[in-house]
Scaffold this active site. Structure first.
Site, short mmCIF file in Angstrom:
data_model
loop_
_atom_site.label_atom_id
_atom_site.label_comp_id
_atom_site.label_asym_id
_atom_site.label_seq_id
_atom_site.Cartn_x
_atom_site.Cartn_y
_atom_site.Cartn_z
N LYS A 100 0.87 -1.19 0.00
CA LYS A 100 0.00 0.00 0.00
C LYS A 100 0.90 1.23 0.00
O LYS A 100 1.70 1.42 0.92
CB LYS A 100 -0.87 0.01 1.26
CG LYS A 100 -2.03 -0.94 1.18
CD LYS A 100 -2.98 -0.77 2.34
CE LYS A 100 -4.18 -1.68 2.16
NZ LYS A 100 -3.87 -3.06 1.78
N ASP A 134 -1.28 -2.25 -4.08
CA ASP A 134 -2.69 -2.24 -3.70
C ASP A 134 -3.31 -0.90 -4.07
O ASP A 134 -2.61 0.11 -4.17
CB ASP A 134 -2.82 -2.41 -2.17
CG ASP A 134 -2.64 -3.85 -1.72
OD1 ASP A 134 -2.56 -4.74 -2.57
OD2 ASP A 134 -2.58 -4.06 -0.49
N MET A 135 -4.63 -0.88 -4.24
CA MET A 135 -5.32 0.39 -4.50
C MET A 135 -6.13 0.77 -3.27
O MET A 135 -6.81 -0.07 -2.69
CB MET A 135 -6.22 0.25 -5.73
CG MET A 135 -6.73 1.57 -6.24
SD MET A 135 -5.45 2.76 -6.71
CE MET A 135 -5.15 2.29 -8.41
N ARG A 184 -4.65 -6.66 -11.10
CA ARG A 184 -5.63 -7.30 -10.21
C ARG A 184 -6.94 -6.52 -10.27
O ARG A 184 -6.93 -5.29 -10.16
CB ARG A 184 -5.12 -7.30 -8.76
CG ARG A 184 -6.14 -7.82 -7.76
CD ARG A 184 -5.77 -7.48 -6.31
NE ARG A 184 -4.49 -8.01 -5.93
CZ ARG A 184 -3.77 -7.50 -4.93
NH1 ARG A 184 -4.19 -6.47 -4.24
NH2 ARG A 184 -2.59 -8.02 -4.63
N LYS A 187 -13.53 -5.75 -6.28
CA LYS A 187 -14.73 -4.89 -6.25
C LYS A 187 -14.40 -3.53 -5.65
O LYS A 187 -14.93 -2.52 -6.09
CB LYS A 187 -15.84 -5.57 -5.43
CG LYS A 187 -16.46 -6.76 -6.12
CD LYS A 187 -17.70 -7.24 -5.37
CE LYS A 187 -18.24 -8.52 -5.97
NZ LYS A 187 -19.43 -9.03 -5.26
N GLU A 292 -17.37 -6.05 4.95
CA GLU A 292 -17.79 -6.83 3.78
C GLU A 292 -18.86 -7.84 4.10
O GLU A 292 -19.60 -8.28 3.25
CB GLU A 292 -16.59 -7.60 3.23
CG GLU A 292 -15.78 -6.79 2.24
CD GLU A 292 -14.34 -7.21 2.23
OE1 GLU A 292 -13.52 -6.40 1.82
OE2 GLU A 292 -14.02 -8.34 2.67
C1 LIG Z 1 -6.51 -10.84 -3.30
C2 LIG Z 1 -7.33 -9.64 -2.97
C3 LIG Z 1 -6.74 -8.40 -3.00
C4 LIG Z 1 -7.49 -7.25 -2.76
N1 LIG Z 1 -6.92 -6.02 -2.89
C5 LIG Z 1 -7.68 -4.92 -2.74
C6 LIG Z 1 -7.15 -3.62 -3.01
O1 LIG Z 1 -5.98 -3.44 -3.35
N2 LIG Z 1 -8.00 -2.56 -2.85
C7 LIG Z 1 -9.31 -2.71 -2.47
O2 LIG Z 1 -10.03 -1.71 -2.38
N3 LIG Z 1 -9.81 -3.92 -2.20
C8 LIG Z 1 -9.04 -5.02 -2.32
N4 LIG Z 1 -9.59 -6.25 -2.07
C9 LIG Z 1 -10.92 -6.36 -1.42
C10 LIG Z 1 -12.04 -6.35 -2.43
O3 LIG Z 1 -12.16 -5.07 -3.00
C11 LIG Z 1 -13.39 -6.71 -1.76
O4 LIG Z 1 -13.68 -5.80 -0.75
C12 LIG Z 1 -13.42 -8.12 -1.17
O5 LIG Z 1 -12.71 -9.02 -1.97
C13 LIG Z 1 -14.86 -8.61 -1.05
O6 LIG Z 1 -15.46 -8.63 -2.32
P1 LIG Z 1 -15.84 -9.98 -3.11
O7 LIG Z 1 -15.47 -9.76 -4.53
O8 LIG Z 1 -15.23 -11.14 -2.46
O9 LIG Z 1 -17.43 -10.00 -3.11
P2 LIG Z 1 -18.51 -9.87 -1.97
O10 LIG Z 1 -19.77 -9.53 -2.67
O11 LIG Z 1 -18.05 -9.00 -0.85
O12 LIG Z 1 -18.59 -11.35 -1.41
C14 LIG Z 1 -19.05 -12.45 -2.16
C15 LIG Z 1 -19.06 -13.68 -1.27
O13 LIG Z 1 -17.74 -13.99 -0.86
C16 LIG Z 1 -17.71 -14.37 0.52
N5 LIG Z 1 -16.99 -13.33 1.27
C17 LIG Z 1 -16.62 -12.12 0.79
N6 LIG Z 1 -15.96 -11.41 1.73
C18 LIG Z 1 -15.94 -12.17 2.82
C19 LIG Z 1 -15.41 -11.98 4.11
N7 LIG Z 1 -14.79 -10.84 4.47
N8 LIG Z 1 -15.57 -12.98 4.99
C20 LIG Z 1 -16.18 -14.13 4.63
N9 LIG Z 1 -16.71 -14.36 3.42
C21 LIG Z 1 -16.59 -13.40 2.54
C22 LIG Z 1 -19.14 -14.50 0.91
O14 LIG Z 1 -19.56 -15.79 0.62
C23 LIG Z 1 -19.83 -13.51 0.02
O15 LIG Z 1 -21.19 -13.79 -0.16
C24 LIG Z 1 -8.87 -7.39 -2.38
C25 LIG Z 1 -9.46 -8.66 -2.35
C26 LIG Z 1 -8.72 -9.76 -2.65
C27 LIG Z 1 -9.40 -11.08 -2.66
#
Ligand SMILES: Cc1cc2nc3c(=O)[nH]c(=O)nc-3n(C[C@H](O)[C@H](O)[C@H](O)COP(=O)(O)OP(=O)(O)OC[C@H]3O[C@@H](n4cnc5c(N)ncnc54)[C@H](O)[C@@H]3O)c2cc1C
Length: 308
Positions: A100, A134-135, A184, A187, A292
């Site tokens: 970050k 990271d963003m 990468r 969401k 989340e």
């Molecule tokens: C490898 C990686 C790197 C990332 N880097 C960044 C970044 O640089 N900047 C940034 O803004 N965000 C980052 N994120 C976070 C991302 O933006 C989301 O906030 C996060 O991944 C949750 O979104 P989702 O796509 O999993 O969908 P969601 O709609 O949040 O979740 C879908 C499903 O996944 C499961 N799930 C999701 N989150 C959780 C949790 N916390 N605990 C348990 N189950 C869960 C549940 O089953 C849920 O129904 C990163 C995520 C990952 C995986």
């Protein structure tokens, strides 16, 4: 945005709540579900376990929003030490680092963040691995993409992160989908105003799919970071349509979240990279994970109430 999510993200910025949570005896137990430990040795041990089970890793030394140049330098030192250990333990071909820029001085001065990130890139090159930037929240997007552009002049393998909730992102995805470009797609995890971000989760998902298509249609190496079962299915389908072999893109998920799904995708021959945070500064990271998913917050509150 979901009101509970906004509330948790607002609480994350409140100093009183921060010190209450950070010192609650139970917090450490809850944290260990999402954070690999505090030390380099903990991070390397977690990496070893994941790599041995067929997964790849990206490691994040926790800390953000640094307003102190010495603290920023200490963060760089921690990354350099980690990279040396990954190399010494023959893990560098399966484990990279995520950085970050706000942890290495972006809030103080963009040039300082660039110089600090460059030190980490040099150490990664020496270790035989890569770095992804990271963003963070939308006020830093342009600055982070500028730093990325500078770093890529010397280290073209530096990875970018794009957030599907930002209205601008499909254009960024198209622009960054060039040969050798590691991107990468996630969401997005911050509380953002409607002027710049889609407020509705269905809109965010649609934007995610548009960006999946833009990245797969381009020449770069997409890294799809999501736990969302529907999006994971769509990514697999779109990858096939675009003629991408499993080695032509990767899935990414967070440490401790849907671990069985991580292994399932890896067993199908996909590259699956787990984002492994470690270090003492876990508060901001943990609060974003709570925001989340309400179930995580309930898990946390239940643990606090049972102990007190
Ligand atoms: C490898 C990686 C790197 C990332 N880097 C960044 C970044 O640089 N900047 C940034 O803004 N965000 C980052 N994120 C976070 C991302 O933006 C989301 O906030 C996060 O991944 C949750 O979104 P989702 O796509 O999993 O969908 P969601 O709609 O949040 O979740 C879908 C499903 O996944 C499961 N799930 C999701 N989150 C959780 C949790 N916390 N605990 C348990 N189950 C869960 C549940 O089953 C849920 O129904 C990163 C995520 C990952 C995986």
């Amino acid at each position: 945005m979901n009101p509970l999510r906004s509330m948790i993200l607002a609480a994350a910025r409140n100093d009183t709540i921060r010190s209450l949570v950070a010192t609650a005896p139970v917090s450490r137990d809850v944290v260990s579900r999402f954070v690999a430990g505090e030390t380099t040795a903990d991070a390397v041990a977690a990496t070893r376990r994941l790599v041995d089970s067929g997964l790849a890793v990206t490691l994040d030394y926790l800390g953000e929003d640094t307003t102190d140049a010495i603290q920023a330098a200490n963060t760089v030192d921690a990354y350099v030490e980690l990279l040396e250990h990954l190399h010494a333990e023959n893990l560098a071909d399966r484990a990279e680092v995520s950085v970050k820029l706000s942890a290495v001085g972006q809030l103080l001065d963009e040039k300082l963040a660039l110089d600090n990130a460059a030190r980490i890139c040099r150490a990664a090159q020496a270790a035989g691995t890569t770095v992804t930037l990271d963003m963070e929240d939308h006020t830093t997007t342009d600055s982070t993409l500028r730093v990325l552009g500078e770093l890529r002049r010397t280290w073209p393998w530096v990875g970018a992160v794009l957030q599907a909730y930002l209205r601008r992102t499909v254009d960024d995805a198209t622009r960054l989908a060039t040969e050798g470009s590691r991107v990468r797609l996630c969401k997005g995890a911050y509380s953002e105003p409607e002027t710049v971000a889609y407020p509705d989760t269905a809109e965010v998902d649609k934007s995610y799919v548009r960006c999946v298509n833009a990245l797969l249609a381009g020449e770069g190496y997409p890294m799809f970071a999501t736990h969302d079962p529907r999006l994971i299915r769509i990514i697999g389908e779109r990858a096939r349509v675009h003629g991408r072999e499993p080695g032509g893109f990767e899935y990414q998920m967070l440490f401790g979240i849907r671990p069985e799904e991580q292994l399932r995708l890896a067993r199908l021959g996909n590259t699956v990279r787990v984002y492994v945070p470690y270090g003492g500064e876990w508060y901001g990271y943990l609060m974003r994970r709570m925001a989340e998913r309400p179930a995580n917050t309930m898990f946390f509150l239940r643990a606090v109430m049972t102990r007190s």
